[in-house]
Structure formats: structure tokens, C-alpha cells
Design a protein around this motif. Structure first.
Motif, PDB file in Angstrom:
ATOM      1  N   UNK A   1       0.553  -1.290  -0.483  1.00  0.00           N
ATOM      2  CA  UNK A   1      -0.250   0.068  -0.019  1.00  0.00           C
ATOM      3  C   UNK A   1       0.845   1.241  -0.401  1.00  0.00           C
ATOM      4  N   UNK A   2       1.817   1.068   0.726  1.00  0.00           N
ATOM      5  CA  UNK A   2       2.881   2.531   0.818  1.00  0.00           C
ATOM      6  C   UNK A   2       3.471   2.833  -0.083  1.00  0.00           C
ATOM      7  N   UNK A   3       4.247   1.581  -1.479  1.00  0.00           N
ATOM      8  CA  UNK A   3       4.547   1.937  -2.243  1.00  0.00           C
ATOM      9  C   UNK A   3       3.174   2.472  -2.904  1.00  0.00           C
ATOM     10  N   UNK A   4       2.691   3.013  -3.361  1.00  0.00           N
ATOM     11  CA  UNK A   4       1.568   4.063  -4.326  1.00  0.00           C
ATOM     12  C   UNK A   4       2.200   5.382  -4.276  1.00  0.00           C
ATOM     13  N   UNK A   5       3.077   5.582  -3.314  1.00  0.00           N
ATOM     14  CA  UNK A   5       3.238   7.388  -2.445  1.00  0.00           C
ATOM     15  C   UNK A   5       4.050   6.752  -4.051  1.00  0.00           C
ATOM     16  N   UNK A   6       4.847   6.079  -4.714  1.00  0.00           N
ATOM     17  CA  UNK A   6       5.776   6.135  -5.665  1.00  0.00           C
ATOM     18  C   UNK A   6       5.632   6.372  -7.003  1.00  0.00           C
ATOM     19  N   UNK A   7       3.875   6.735  -7.203  1.00  0.00           N
ATOM     20  CA  UNK A   7       3.872   7.296  -8.785  1.00  0.00           C
ATOM     21  C   UNK A   7       3.848   8.778  -8.300  1.00  0.00           C
ATOM     22  N   UNK A   8       3.751   9.025  -7.151  1.00  0.00           N
ATOM     23  CA  UNK A   8       3.968  10.892  -7.138  1.00  0.00           C
ATOM     24  C   UNK A   8       4.164  12.019  -8.036  1.00  0.00           C
ATOM     25  N   UNK A   9       5.797  12.120  -7.779  1.00  0.00           N
ATOM     26  CA  UNK A   9       7.023  12.674  -8.252  1.00  0.00           C
ATOM     27  C   UNK A   9       6.901  12.512 -10.341  1.00  0.00           C
ATOM     28  N   UNK A  10       7.076  10.778  -9.946  1.00  0.00           N
ATOM     29  CA  UNK A  10       6.774  11.212 -12.030  1.00  0.00           C
ATOM     30  C   UNK A  10       5.453  11.559 -12.609  1.00  0.00           C
ATOM     31  N   UNK A  11       4.548  11.288 -11.638  1.00  0.00           N
ATOM     32  CA  UNK A  11       3.279  11.745 -12.407  1.00  0.00           C
ATOM     33  C   UNK A  11       3.024  13.398 -12.467  1.00  0.00           C
ATOM     34  N   UNK A  12       3.672  13.856 -11.363  1.00  0.00           N
ATOM     35  CA  UNK A  12       3.753  15.724 -11.400  1.00  0.00           C
ATOM     36  C   UNK A  12       4.422  15.927 -12.440  1.00  0.00           C
ATOM     37  N   UNK A  13       4.904  15.618 -12.808  1.00  0.00           N
ATOM     38  CA  UNK A  13       5.666  15.687 -14.436  1.00  0.00           C
ATOM     39  C   UNK A  13       5.148  15.166 -15.073  1.00  0.00           C
ATOM     40  N   UNK A  14       4.192  14.700 -15.610  1.00  0.00           N
ATOM     41  CA  UNK A  14       3.253  13.765 -16.379  1.00  0.00           C
ATOM     42  C   UNK A  14       2.476  15.348 -16.658  1.00  0.00           C
ATOM     43  N   UNK A  15       1.697  15.076 -15.686  1.00  0.00           N
ATOM     44  CA  UNK A  15       0.333  15.920 -15.285  1.00  0.00           C
ATOM     45  C   UNK A  15       0.899  17.485 -15.729  1.00  0.00           C
ATOM     46  N   UNK A  16       2.504  18.084 -15.447  1.00  0.00           N
ATOM     47  CA  UNK A  16       2.842  19.069 -15.861  1.00  0.00           C
ATOM     48  C   UNK A  16       2.975  19.741 -17.625  1.00  0.00           C
ATOM     49  N   UNK A  17       3.483  18.378 -18.160  1.00  0.00           N
ATOM     50  CA  UNK A  17       3.291  18.384 -18.793  1.00  0.00           C
ATOM     51  C   UNK A  17       2.391  18.358 -20.067  1.00  0.00           C
ATOM     52  N   UNK A  18       1.103  17.989 -19.461  1.00  0.00           N
ATOM     53  CA  UNK A  18      -0.049  18.074 -20.161  1.00  0.00           C
ATOM     54  C   UNK A  18      -0.919  19.424 -19.884  1.00  0.00           C
ATOM     55  N   UNK A  19      -0.643  20.166 -18.769  1.00  0.00           N
ATOM     56  CA  UNK A  19      -0.948  21.326 -17.970  1.00  0.00           C
ATOM     57  C   UNK A  19      -0.327  22.714 -18.864  1.00  0.00           C
ATOM     58  N   UNK A  20       0.876  21.970 -19.706  1.00  0.00           N
ATOM     59  CA  UNK A  20       1.725  23.519 -19.969  1.00  0.00           C
ATOM     60  C   UNK A  20       1.512  24.616 -18.977  1.00  0.00           C
ATOM     61  N   UNK A  21       1.781  25.961 -18.835  1.00  0.00           N
ATOM     62  CA  UNK A  21       2.228  26.920 -18.188  1.00  0.00           C
ATOM     63  C   UNK A  21       1.091  26.910 -17.325  1.00  0.00           C
ATOM     64  N   UNK A  22       1.635  26.424 -15.909  1.00  0.00           N
ATOM     65  CA  UNK A  22       0.681  26.430 -15.171  1.00  0.00           C
ATOM     66  C   UNK A  22       1.170  26.281 -14.108  1.00  0.00           C
ATOM     67  N   UNK A  23       0.175  27.170 -12.538  1.00  0.00           N
ATOM     68  CA  UNK A  23       0.756  27.268 -11.361  1.00  0.00           C
ATOM     69  C   UNK A  23       1.611  25.512 -10.955  1.00  0.00           C
ATOM     70  N   UNK A  24       3.140  25.955 -10.855  1.00  0.00           N
ATOM     71  CA  UNK A  24       3.913  24.198 -11.493  1.00  0.00           C
ATOM     72  C   UNK A  24       3.111  23.743  -9.922  1.00  0.00           C
ATOM     73  N   UNK A  25       2.838  24.114  -8.629  1.00  0.00           N
ATOM     74  CA  UNK A  25       2.537  23.443  -7.119  1.00  0.00           C
ATOM     75  C   UNK A  25       0.950  22.543  -7.653  1.00  0.00           C
ATOM     76  N   UNK A  26       0.473  23.121  -9.026  1.00  0.00           N
ATOM     77  CA  UNK A  26      -1.039  22.870  -8.696  1.00  0.00           C
ATOM     78  C   UNK A  26      -0.529  21.264  -9.150  1.00  0.00           C
ATOM     79  N   UNK A  27       0.659  20.701 -10.276  1.00  0.00           N
ATOM     80  CA  UNK A  27       0.578  19.552 -11.214  1.00  0.00           C
ATOM     81  C   UNK A  27       1.381  18.685  -9.521  1.00  0.00           C
TER      82      UNK A  27
END
Length: 213
Positions: A124-150
Motif C-alpha cells: 500500500x505504501x508503495x503507491x506513494x512512488x507514483x507521485x513525482x513521475x506523475x507530477x511531471x506527466x501532469x505538468x507536461x500536459x498542463x503546460x504553463x500552469x502554477x508549478x504546485x498544481x501538478x
């Protein structure tokens, strides 16, 4: 990246993979309670000290064999979806697909995890490892957005996944310590836990679209 640093990273990755594979193999053969860190290190051909550079416990190494590179695959799946696909759909579909597609060895490993409270907690705890790679993927999709949002969105997704896994592997009674029969269909649990996040993902995507116009 220089050739030397590239080779160093390849060696580290090979060591990590060897430790993961050895941990799972020994746990399946002997039962997780009969496997020591020293046993895993010896089977992988490294020292216990080297082992501790990669994993903090035997449970972490065993679970890592099941969740290997999942966080990278989730992020890659989100990034690969066309821009015409709604961000919420891209994220939810990627999570459901990567968490529910298992080969025969994966099913055996999940059964092993279901027998051990310590392994269930680590899984269950291992689910936390998706956070940082997913942050980058969401940020890439959103483009120029508040860096904290992703980052906030990815952290919420990771929390929803953790909640789903906790429900799925919840013991039938507080005193239960043996085999846990997964409760409900994991894809349904994941979609139900992630559904409340869809409006936030939609809102972030809408703001991003407005800025691009």
C-alpha cells in the motif's frame, strides 16, 4: 550524461533488479517470514551493506519486485495519451491499467502479499512512488500552469490509489493476520476513489487551455 555516469546508473539498476528478483523468489520458495536480508543479498551476489543502500527492509524489496517501474509506466501512459483525451480520463485509465494488469507471476506475488500484514502495508505504501513521475506527466500536459498544481494533483491521485489498495486488502476482521481475500474488484475500487478528483483535474486543464488561447 557522461559514459561513466551512464554505466554507473546501469550497474545500479542491474543491482536493484537482482535484489528485487532474489527477494521475491526466496519469499515464494520459503515464505516471507523465513527470508532474511542477508539471504537476499547473498542470492543477489552483493553484501548486506549494499542491500541497505537500495532497500530498508525485506518487505520493501519483495514488494518492489511486484511494483517494479510501475510509477514510470503510469507517467508514461499519461504522457502518451493524445491531447484530445481529457486529462482526468488519461490519469484514471493509466492508473487502472497499470494496477490491474498482472501476469501469472504477478498473481502469485499478490497472493503472497495477501498472506502477510507487513507485505500488505509495504504494498500500500508503495503507491506513494507514483507521485513525482506523475507530477511531471501532469505538468507536461498542463503546460504553463502554477508549478504546485501538478504536484498537488499527483499527490491526491497517489492518496486515492493508497485508499483503494487499503480497502482492497483490508482484513475481514480486526484480529485477522493470515490470508486476506481481496475485497471487491480493484478496477472498480480505483475508479471510485479517483472519481472525486476528476473535477479538480478538469479545472486545471480548463485553466491551462484558457492560458494557451
Amino acid at each position: 550524461m557522461t559514459q561513466r555516469s551512464g554505466l554507473r546508473e546501469q550497474k545500479k539498476q542491474a543491482t536493484r533488479e537482482a535484489l528485487r528478483a532474489a527477494a521475491l523468489r526466496l519469499a515464494l520458495e520459503r515464505g516471507p517470514g523465513n527470508v532474511r536480508v542477508d539471504d537476499i543479498a547473498e542470492a543477489a551476489g552483493v553484501s548486506p551493506r549494499t542491500y541497505n543502500n537500495y532497500f530498508s527492509s525485506r518487505e520493501q524489496a519483495i514488494v518492489a519486485a511486484v511494483t517494479s517501474e510501475r510509477e514510470t509506466r503510469v507517467a508514461a501512459a499519461v504522457a502518451a495519451r493524445p491531447a484530445t483525451v481529457r486529462l482526468a480520463d488519461a490519469v484514471i485509465d493509466a492508473i487502472v491499467d497499470q494496477y490491474t494488469t498482472q501476469g501469472e507471476s504477478g498473481r502469485d506475488a499478490l497472493l503472497l502479499i495477501a498472506t502477510s500484514p507487513a507485505l500488505r502495508d509495504a504494498f500500500v505504501h508503495a503507491a506513494t512512488t507514483i507521485e513525482h513521475p506523475l507530477t511531471a506527466a501532469i505538468a507536461e500536459r498542463l503546460g504553463d500552469v502554477d508549478p504546485h498544481t501538478a504536484h498537488v494533483l499527483a499527490a491526491c491521485v497517489a492518496a486515492a490509489v493508497r485508499v483503494s489498495l487499503e480497502r482492497w486488502l483490508q482484513p475481514t476482521s480486526p484480529a485477522a493476520t493470515g490470508l486476506v481475500v481481496p475485497s471487491g474488484a480493484l478496477p472498480d475500487l480505483l475508479r471510485a476513489s479517483l472519481a472525486p478528483l476528476a473535477p479538480a483535474l478538469d479545472a486545471a486543464e480548463k485553466r491551462s487551455d484558457c492560458r494557451r488561447r
